[in-house]
Design a protein around this motif. Structure first.
Motif: not given
Length: 349
Positions: A150-155, A159-161, A318-326
């Motif tokens: 993730y880099a907030k300045e990029l549109e 996809v992140s854990c 243009h956003s971050e999809y956060l996936f929860h770890p288990e």
């Protein structure tokens, strides 16, 4: 040609006339029979006519930092398979020390006129790196998706854990087992993934254990990613008397276990160790590693869908999809040593 037609007809169990209709792409043949003839062509080693070949929707670059850590091949496998299902041909680009750099791979992919690029744990995760390299791709415009970078300045789609949740879950698990001296091992602090894991770890240590920032600082050991880095960092923490260690990768956790055993400590009886990733072989380590599992399949599919939407002009958000770890509890964590030694009271006779 007549001999070939006879061979194909025999293999497909149809007439030569039917084979001719399929090869010449004429109507009057059921989909099932058409597929049987095409399969016969493939089995017998004959090249399909140009008009009957499945056309690729285009090439898509897949850039990964390495293949030594099993989590990266795991991501690559699912992403390649999902791209193929969407009709795209993946081009895997793997970096190695002293080898082709990420920027050089990108130039090669641009020369091949790829339709888009998926980056896994790329330089975008390094907060000190020049993110303009990705902005230039977006300005072309070339669709890109960044996984765990993730880099907030990029549109762009990310996809992140959820690393903050990972740090928190590790602490909660060990506290429930009676641990209070809980250390954290991660990579250099310039990486966004390290920063987020530490945020989750620190918040949980304050909430669950009541430690101050200064006390928590003593329990954090940053090092290089990998088994060797985990081993060195664990040595520092074990010398401070920690009974539980949370690691930012499974490879680091294996290094921590090695360090504990070199000191004559048992895992999990004397020290508990938690990893992060949960690649395919981790359940078979000695002991089987308790770890925080990244939802690789779900993340990989989301990355490909986002990229395909961008390619098709649908404009994925243009956003971050956060996936929860288990948290996957196995045999590398147990009740804290001091707590395990407390005798169980027996009821009075």
């Amino acid at each position: 040609m007549r001999a070939r037609m006879a061979d194909i007809a025999k293999q497909a169990q149809v007439s030569e006339a039917t084979v001719s209709r399929v090869i010449n792409d004429r109507p009057g043949v059921s989909a099932e029979t058409r597929q049987a003839v095409l399969t016969a062509l493939d089995v017998l080693g004959y090249e399909r006519p140009e008009r009957l070949r499945k056309r690729s929707a285009g090439l898509v670059g897949l850039v990964v930092p390495e293949l030594d850590n099993p989590i990266f091949p795991a991501f690559a496998q699912v992403i390649e398979s999902t791209l193929a299902q969407h009709g795209y041909t993946p081009v895997l680009c793997t970096q190695s020390p002293g080898g082709v750099t990420e920027d050089e791979y990108v130039e090669m992919l641009l020369d091949r006129q790829v339709s888009g690029i998926v980056f896994i744990s790329s330089l975008s995760a390094d907060t000190t790196s020049d993110r303009s390299r990705y902005q230039r791709l977006l300005d072309r415009p070339l669709p890109i998706v960044l996984v765990n970078g993730y880099a907030k300045e990029l549109e762009a789609p990310f996809v992140s854990c959820d690393d903050r949740v990972a740090g928190d879950l590790g602490v909660v698990h060990l506290v429930a087992l009676g641990h209070r001296r809980i250390g954290m091992i991660s990579g250099p602090n310039r990486f966004i993934n390290t920063q987020r894991k530490l945020q989750g770890y620190r918040a949980a240590m304050k909430r669950e254990v009541g430690l101050s920032d200064a006390e928590i600082d003593e329990l954090v050991s940053l090092t290089l990613f990998g088994v060797e880095g985990g081993e060195v960092a664990a040595e520092r923490l074990l010398s401070k008397g920690v009974t539980g260690i949370i690691c930012a990768s499974d490879m680091m956790a294996l290094g921590a276990i090695r360090a504990a055993r070199r000191r004559g400590l048992r895992v999990p009886e004397d020290v508990s160790v938690i990893g992060f990733d949960d690649s395919a072989l981790i359940p078979f380590t000695d002991p089987p590693l308790t770890t925080l599992r990244q939802p690789v399949a779900a993340m990989a599919v989301a990355a490909v869908r986002s990229l395909v939407d961008e390619i098709n002009g649908h404009g994925a958000p243009h956003s971050e999809y956060l996936f929860h770890p288990e948290l996957v509890s196995r045999n590398s964590t147990a009740i804290a040593p001091a707590r395990a030694a407390v005798p169980v009271a027996t009821p009075a006779a």
